[in-house]
Scaffold this motif. Structure first.
Motif, PDB file in Angstrom:
ATOM      1  N   GLU A 107     -13.539  -2.608  -1.413  1.00  0.00           N
ATOM      2  CA  GLU A 107     -13.190  -3.514  -2.515  1.00  0.00           C
ATOM      3  C   GLU A 107     -12.642  -2.740  -3.707  1.00  0.00           C
ATOM      4  OE1 GLU A 107     -13.259  -6.953  -2.041  1.00  0.00           O
ATOM      5  OE2 GLU A 107     -13.636  -6.168  -0.038  1.00  0.00           O
ATOM      6  N   ALA A 108     -13.147  -1.519  -3.913  1.00  0.00           N
ATOM      7  CA  ALA A 108     -12.669  -0.705  -5.038  1.00  0.00           C
ATOM      8  C   ALA A 108     -11.195  -0.368  -4.877  1.00  0.00           C
ATOM      9  CB  ALA A 108     -13.504   0.568  -5.164  1.00  0.00           C
ATOM     10  N   LYS A 109     -10.747  -0.261  -3.639  1.00  0.00           N
ATOM     11  CA  LYS A 109      -9.340   0.091  -3.374  1.00  0.00           C
ATOM     12  C   LYS A 109      -8.365  -0.955  -3.924  1.00  0.00           C
ATOM     13  CE  LYS A 109     -10.460   2.620   0.893  1.00  0.00           C
ATOM     14  NZ  LYS A 109     -10.223   4.025   0.481  1.00  0.00           N
ATOM     15  N   PHE A 110      -8.833  -2.175  -4.137  1.00  0.00           N
ATOM     16  CA  PHE A 110      -7.970  -3.191  -4.752  1.00  0.00           C
ATOM     17  C   PHE A 110      -7.670  -2.862  -6.217  1.00  0.00           C
ATOM     18  CE2 PHE A 110      -9.766  -5.630  -1.233  1.00  0.00           C
ATOM     19  CZ  PHE A 110      -8.647  -6.308  -0.766  1.00  0.00           C
ATOM     20  N   PHE A 111      -8.499  -2.002  -6.806  1.00  0.00           N
ATOM     21  CA  PHE A 111      -8.407  -1.804  -8.253  1.00  0.00           C
ATOM     22  C   PHE A 111      -7.973  -0.393  -8.669  1.00  0.00           C
ATOM     23  CE2 PHE A 111     -11.354  -5.205  -7.308  1.00  0.00           C
ATOM     24  CZ  PHE A 111     -10.866  -6.228  -8.100  1.00  0.00           C
ATOM     25  N   GLY A 112      -7.987   0.552  -7.737  1.00  0.00           N
ATOM     26  CA  GLY A 112      -7.591   1.905  -8.102  1.00  0.00           C
ATOM     27  C   GLY A 112      -7.793   2.865  -6.950  1.00  0.00           C
ATOM     28  N   GLU A 113      -7.742   4.146  -7.291  1.00  0.00           N
ATOM     29  CA  GLU A 113      -7.913   5.196  -6.288  1.00  0.00           C
ATOM     30  C   GLU A 113      -9.401   5.374  -5.990  1.00  0.00           C
ATOM     31  OE1 GLU A 113      -7.115   9.938  -6.004  1.00  0.00           O
ATOM     32  OE2 GLU A 113      -6.151   8.885  -7.680  1.00  0.00           O
ATOM     33  N   THR A 114      -9.720   5.750  -4.766  1.00  0.00           N
ATOM     34  CA  THR A 114     -11.124   6.011  -4.442  1.00  0.00           C
ATOM     35  C   THR A 114     -11.248   7.367  -3.759  1.00  0.00           C
ATOM     36  OG1 THR A 114     -10.904   4.941  -2.289  1.00  0.00           O
ATOM     37  CG2 THR A 114     -11.715   3.565  -4.101  1.00  0.00           C
TER      38      THR A 114
END
Lengths: 355, 355
Positions: A107-114
């Motif tokens: 889900e974090a990948k929708f918002f930025g780099e991980t």
């Protein structure tokens, strides 16, 4: 009499269930059901206030943190944590300790780099990676405190992380003492240790908010939820009420410190039996064994079904392991009495004698 | 005996409350509470399946639509509708009929351009604008079927809209017959006519999805929720169960057509008294009067408090109007018996005689 070892929604204290059932008919002598009163009524506002107060008290939440009761489960928080904390062009760090940690990462990948700082994927997540560095340029570091499926648990939380720590505590919240000051965000679906499905606890450090430059729709915006006191819109009143009752029950039992001792005792006797009894073997690395979800398998896979049958006869329910691990999973959440653990141990001993 | 005219969470049928309370102690003879069983258990899966089936049956949902039970209330849908339907650079059209319609509009602005086709803001939303055109280049047209605060209701839905119609039916769902085929998305928080707070019904036309080019986090993605059968993560089990019971109660009463007649009868006698009794006056334009929320004021504002006091003595609760309109709001949802309406009418007559 059932012994409920289910992984979640999990066991709740019997006295809480009795109070909850009564409130469904008549809430606090109002002549109305808890299900049909306004969330803006003084009666319900007192419930929400008390639930927030109990969280603060039981978890010793320091000043500068807000306590929210939201909807959508931990899976919604997988998205809301980066939505609120990860700036455009920023990076978030994740410790991959299981399927749920991995879902949070996705889900974090929708918002930025991980970046994944470490993973135990190569051995089906049967241990907690310890040898890693938290990147100082990350917006936050995300961990999962207890991994329900694999029966592993972080015994040590990062105490001097260079970046805020975001922790999914869905399956062990209020089961052990935690220093909230070491976290930026703690979140937990209620349905394992705190209440019924349908409400999610979020504890957030206020000064982390409003820094991403991102515009966030109201319901997904921690700041809006804080300003609305968890009532930006109609909250899940019943689930909050049952959570309040459960927290109150925990307080009456002596709080988190007292329940942690009980949980340690339950885990100790059960792991002792698993290690002693040649018919069973533990799944997780010894030092990472969860005190909430005790995962084990039959030494002889053919014994799996007959053992579950014996358990069924003894009123032991919810023991079947998750399909990705197999075997058995004894979830020994706060509300499970040690007497139920003894019934399971007896079943294990009886099974060994008979076979 | 209380007469519950509260605007929401609103009245539920007494037999539903009794069944719900029993299930909190022992669900269907499992020996476990509904609150502590797995959402993946056959027992709970049967509940969810039944709830979906009842929605389809009661609302005659055509093929090509999916029925979802989600969390977060209508306020979350304010954001999810544009998230899922409004393409980058696209435009969405809104009919502004009250505060909730306006909140829906505000959330759409996070995702694209918006246009208000008509508004009744200038007269505190006391009527439904009818003279407008739906722009053919909009991604969808959003309406609010019933405006709880102002006591207005759309009597006619757009039957030949050039674009999909998205409708917030939170406060009148299942109160009257609706042709679902005329809508792209229908959503409703349960807590007024369908169940307790904590679950939201979404009915979505499948072929509208996947066309925005936007990447959507799992929990906010209708397609993901459809594929997961409303169980992408742990659903709000209890709220779904009580909704299922309420829908079942509605079916036993003869379904939507039968309840619509009852609702029309309740509204007719109450508006008749308001129009007849010189001590009271209706708030909404006659042709737009809601059959769910009957808003009226005291002709003499000084009579407001004493009338509420008289109501209180008669067990009438939840009658105080919303602060932005004042006066009184009698919410006469499906579960409110006409006998309660007669008690209110008697109170109005008694008040007129005494003053």
């Amino acid at each position: 009499m059932k012994h409920n070892f289910g992984a979640g929604p999990g066991i709740l204290p019997h006295e809480v269930l009795k109070q909850a059932a009564a409130a469904v008919i008549d809430f606090n002598g109002t002549g109305l059901s808890l299900l049909e009163i306004s969330h803006r009524s003084p009666e319900f506002e007192a419930v929400l206030d008390e639930a927030v107060k109990l969280v603060k008290e039981l978890f010793e939440v320091p000043a500068g943190y807000s306590v929210l009761f939201l909807q959508g489960g931990a899976s919604t928080q997988f998205a809301l944590a980066p939505y609120n904390l990860l700036p455009e062009g920023g990076k978030a760090a994740y410790l991959e300790t299981g399927v749920w940690a991995n879902k949070a990462l996705k889900e974090a990948k929708f918002f930025g780099e991980t970046v994944v700082v470490a993973t135990s994927k190569e051995s089906n997540f049967n241990y907690i990676p310890k040898d890693y560095e938290i990147p100082a340029d990350a917006a936050y570091f995300h961990i999962t405190s207890n991994n329900t499926i694999y029966g592993t648990q972080l015994k040590q939380f990062p105490a001097s992380s260079p970046v805020p720590v975001v922790c999914d505590m869905s399956s062990d919240i209020f089961s052990r003492k935690v220093n909230v000051a070491n976290f930026g965000v703690i979140y937990a679906g209620a349905q394992k240790n705190m209440g019924p499905a349908g409400v999610t606890l979020v504890i957030v450090k206020d000064d982390l908010l409003g820094k991403t430059g991102r515009k966030i729709p109201a319901m997904f915006n921690y700041q809006v939820q804080i300003e609305g006191g968890s009532m930006y819109n109609t909250p899940p009143c019943f689930a909050i009420y049952v959570s309040m009752l459960t927290l109150n029950w925990l307080k009456a039992k002596g709080g988190v410190e007292a329940i942690e001792k009980e949980n340690d005792a339950k885990a100790a006797v059960l792991y002792e039996e698993i290690d002693r009894n040649p018919f069973f073997k533990a799944v997780a690395a010894t030092e990472d064994r969860s005190h909430m979800n005790v995962c084990f398998v039959a030494a002889n896979p053919e014994h799996e079904k007959p053992f579950l049958k014996l358990c069924d006869e003894k009123g032991i329910v919810g023991l079947k392991g998750h399909r990705s691990v197999g075997g058995f999973r004894a979830s020994i959440y706060n509300a499970l009495p040690i007497t139920s653990v003894y019934v399971l141990i007896e079943a294990m001993q009886e099974f060994a004698e008979k076979n």
